[in-house]
Design a protein around this motif. Sequence first.
Motif, mmCIF file in Angstrom:
data_model
loop_
_atom_site.group_PDB
_atom_site.id
_atom_site.type_symbol
_atom_site.label_atom_id
_atom_site.label_comp_id
_atom_site.label_asym_id
_atom_site.label_seq_id
_atom_site.Cartn_x
_atom_site.Cartn_y
_atom_site.Cartn_z
ATOM 1 N N ILE A 10 -9.983 4.118 1.746
ATOM 2 C CA ILE A 10 -9.199 3.234 3.056
ATOM 3 C C ILE A 10 -8.109 3.949 3.487
ATOM 4 O O ILE A 10 -7.571 3.769 4.735
ATOM 5 C CB ILE A 10 -8.608 1.805 1.864
ATOM 6 C CG1 ILE A 10 -9.933 1.186 1.551
ATOM 7 C CG2 ILE A 10 -7.777 1.392 2.896
ATOM 8 C CD1 ILE A 10 -9.434 -0.111 0.528
ATOM 9 N N ILE A 11 -7.493 4.739 2.738
ATOM 10 C CA ILE A 11 -6.427 5.624 3.045
ATOM 11 C C ILE A 11 -6.814 6.434 4.165
ATOM 12 O O ILE A 11 -6.130 6.614 5.309
ATOM 13 C CB ILE A 11 -5.616 6.452 1.788
ATOM 14 C CG1 ILE A 11 -4.836 5.406 1.232
ATOM 15 C CG2 ILE A 11 -4.659 7.265 2.529
ATOM 16 C CD1 ILE A 11 -4.126 5.982 -0.091
ATOM 17 N N ARG A 46 0.714 3.573 -3.828
ATOM 18 C CA ARG A 46 0.809 4.586 -3.245
ATOM 19 C C ARG A 46 1.614 5.016 -1.754
ATOM 20 O O ARG A 46 2.124 5.983 -1.541
ATOM 21 C CB ARG A 46 -0.727 5.225 -3.146
ATOM 22 C CG ARG A 46 -1.598 5.410 -4.124
ATOM 23 C CD ARG A 46 -2.888 6.296 -3.747
ATOM 24 N NE ARG A 46 -3.869 6.143 -4.910
ATOM 25 C CZ ARG A 46 -4.974 6.958 -4.684
ATOM 26 N NH1 ARG A 46 -5.388 7.472 -3.741
ATOM 27 N NH2 ARG A 46 -5.821 6.769 -5.871
ATOM 28 N N LEU A 47 1.289 3.737 -1.060
ATOM 29 C CA LEU A 47 1.973 3.816 0.513
ATOM 30 C C LEU A 47 3.182 3.124 0.633
ATOM 31 O O LEU A 47 3.969 3.204 1.376
ATOM 32 C CB LEU A 47 1.068 3.370 1.275
ATOM 33 C CG LEU A 47 -0.382 4.091 1.237
ATOM 34 C CD1 LEU A 47 -1.324 3.479 2.478
ATOM 35 C CD2 LEU A 47 -0.146 5.686 1.679
ATOM 36 N N HIS A 51 3.878 -1.232 3.722
ATOM 37 C CA HIS A 51 2.910 -0.648 4.464
ATOM 38 C C HIS A 51 1.471 -1.313 4.161
ATOM 39 O O HIS A 51 0.241 -1.173 4.786
ATOM 40 C CB HIS A 51 2.605 0.773 4.580
ATOM 41 C CG HIS A 51 3.647 1.548 4.950
ATOM 42 N ND1 HIS A 51 4.076 1.671 6.133
ATOM 43 C CD2 HIS A 51 4.594 2.295 4.188
ATOM 44 C CE1 HIS A 51 5.156 2.200 6.287
ATOM 45 N NE2 HIS A 51 5.542 2.709 5.235
ATOM 46 N N ILE A 52 1.377 -2.397 3.365
ATOM 47 C CA ILE A 52 0.163 -3.098 2.983
ATOM 48 C C ILE A 52 0.228 -4.524 3.062
ATOM 49 O O ILE A 52 1.294 -5.312 2.627
ATOM 50 C CB ILE A 52 -0.181 -2.841 1.409
ATOM 51 C CG1 ILE A 52 -0.153 -1.270 1.194
ATOM 52 C CG2 ILE A 52 -1.445 -3.348 1.061
ATOM 53 C CD1 ILE A 52 -0.928 -0.326 1.893
ATOM 54 N N THR A 124 3.015 -3.096 8.524
ATOM 55 C CA THR A 124 1.726 -2.785 7.817
ATOM 56 C C THR A 124 0.884 -1.864 8.495
ATOM 57 O O THR A 124 0.619 -1.900 9.611
ATOM 58 C CB THR A 124 1.046 -4.179 7.570
ATOM 59 O OG1 THR A 124 1.833 -5.175 6.695
ATOM 60 C CG2 THR A 124 -0.223 -4.098 7.066
ATOM 61 N N LYS A 125 0.168 -0.953 7.392
ATOM 62 C CA LYS A 125 -0.477 -0.169 8.068
ATOM 63 C C LYS A 125 -2.257 -0.644 7.672
ATOM 64 O O LYS A 125 -3.033 -0.344 8.427
ATOM 65 C CB LYS A 125 -0.607 1.314 7.419
ATOM 66 C CG LYS A 125 0.577 1.996 7.937
ATOM 67 C CD LYS A 125 0.426 2.866 9.225
ATOM 68 C CE LYS A 125 -0.704 3.994 9.186
ATOM 69 N NZ LYS A 125 -1.060 4.462 10.516
ATOM 70 N N ILE A 126 -2.007 -1.201 6.451
ATOM 71 C CA ILE A 126 -3.321 -1.684 6.088
ATOM 72 C C ILE A 126 -3.524 -3.035 5.632
ATOM 73 O O ILE A 126 -2.483 -3.541 4.879
ATOM 74 C CB ILE A 126 -3.870 -0.860 4.723
ATOM 75 C CG1 ILE A 126 -4.018 0.633 5.048
ATOM 76 C CG2 ILE A 126 -5.189 -1.273 4.104
ATOM 77 C CD1 ILE A 126 -4.121 1.611 3.705
ATOM 78 N N VAL A 127 -4.460 -3.697 6.160
ATOM 79 C CA VAL A 127 -4.399 -5.372 5.846
ATOM 80 C C VAL A 127 -5.636 -5.532 5.156
ATOM 81 O O VAL A 127 -6.855 -5.213 5.519
ATOM 82 C CB VAL A 127 -4.463 -6.113 7.370
ATOM 83 C CG1 VAL A 127 -4.784 -7.608 6.542
ATOM 84 C CG2 VAL A 127 -3.248 -5.937 7.863
ATOM 85 N N VAL A 128 -5.775 -6.029 3.818
ATOM 86 C CA VAL A 128 -6.869 -6.159 2.805
ATOM 87 C C VAL A 128 -7.295 -7.814 2.911
ATOM 88 O O VAL A 128 -6.311 -8.693 2.830
ATOM 89 C CB VAL A 128 -6.548 -6.061 1.356
ATOM 90 C CG1 VAL A 128 -7.598 -6.182 0.547
ATOM 91 C CG2 VAL A 128 -6.112 -4.359 1.378
#
Length: 210
Positions: A10-11, A46-47, A51-52, A124-128
């Motif tokens: 994902i990263i 981690r991020l 960012h999540i 946010t960089k990543i949306v789950v």
Amino acid sequence: MIIEALVAEIIDLADTRSRVVVGFTGPPGAGKTTVARRATLELADRLGDAHIGYLPMDGFHLATPMLHLLRRTERRGAQDTFDVDGFVATLRRAATPDTEVYAPDFDHNLGEPIAASALIPATTKIVVVEGNYLAFDGAWAPVRRLIDRMWFVDLPDAIRHERLLARHVATGRSVEDALEWIRNVDDPNAAQIRATRAYSDAALDATTID
């Protein structure tokens, strides 16, 4: 190791764009929520939390009074017991870079969705995203197009049924009522969801995740 490899993938994907949306789907009781939440926690570790973002489809359950009004209480969890349009609209905003989004989540203690109880920050960089119907057609069709990469999480039915039985009994159902719910609601939904497996990018066997 499975979660670590998943997070690394994902990263790597997130490095290619300003905001990425990843999804986890699968039948009831298969473990998609567990996998999604563990991945989210590891990504945040981690991020950084800023960012999540996390967007569960369960936050868009119709509330119990509405289910009573629509006479759908006895099959809660079926496709037409969710605010599909609301989910699509929120996911579309959540997929837009530099956008702050307040989203609902589901309170399992109350058994109800709670509006604006989750925040997807503008940073946010990543949306789950996780939920049963992420790859369905009809009103759900825009969802899959908004997800950059999706995993299908599944379990053998014997294990899945054990988990569902424990879950339903924990919420107050008798064993007999829980087994009937699994037969009449969960398993028909599971069959429909498994028919969409090919629309995911990869599959995860939840028995391999410790």
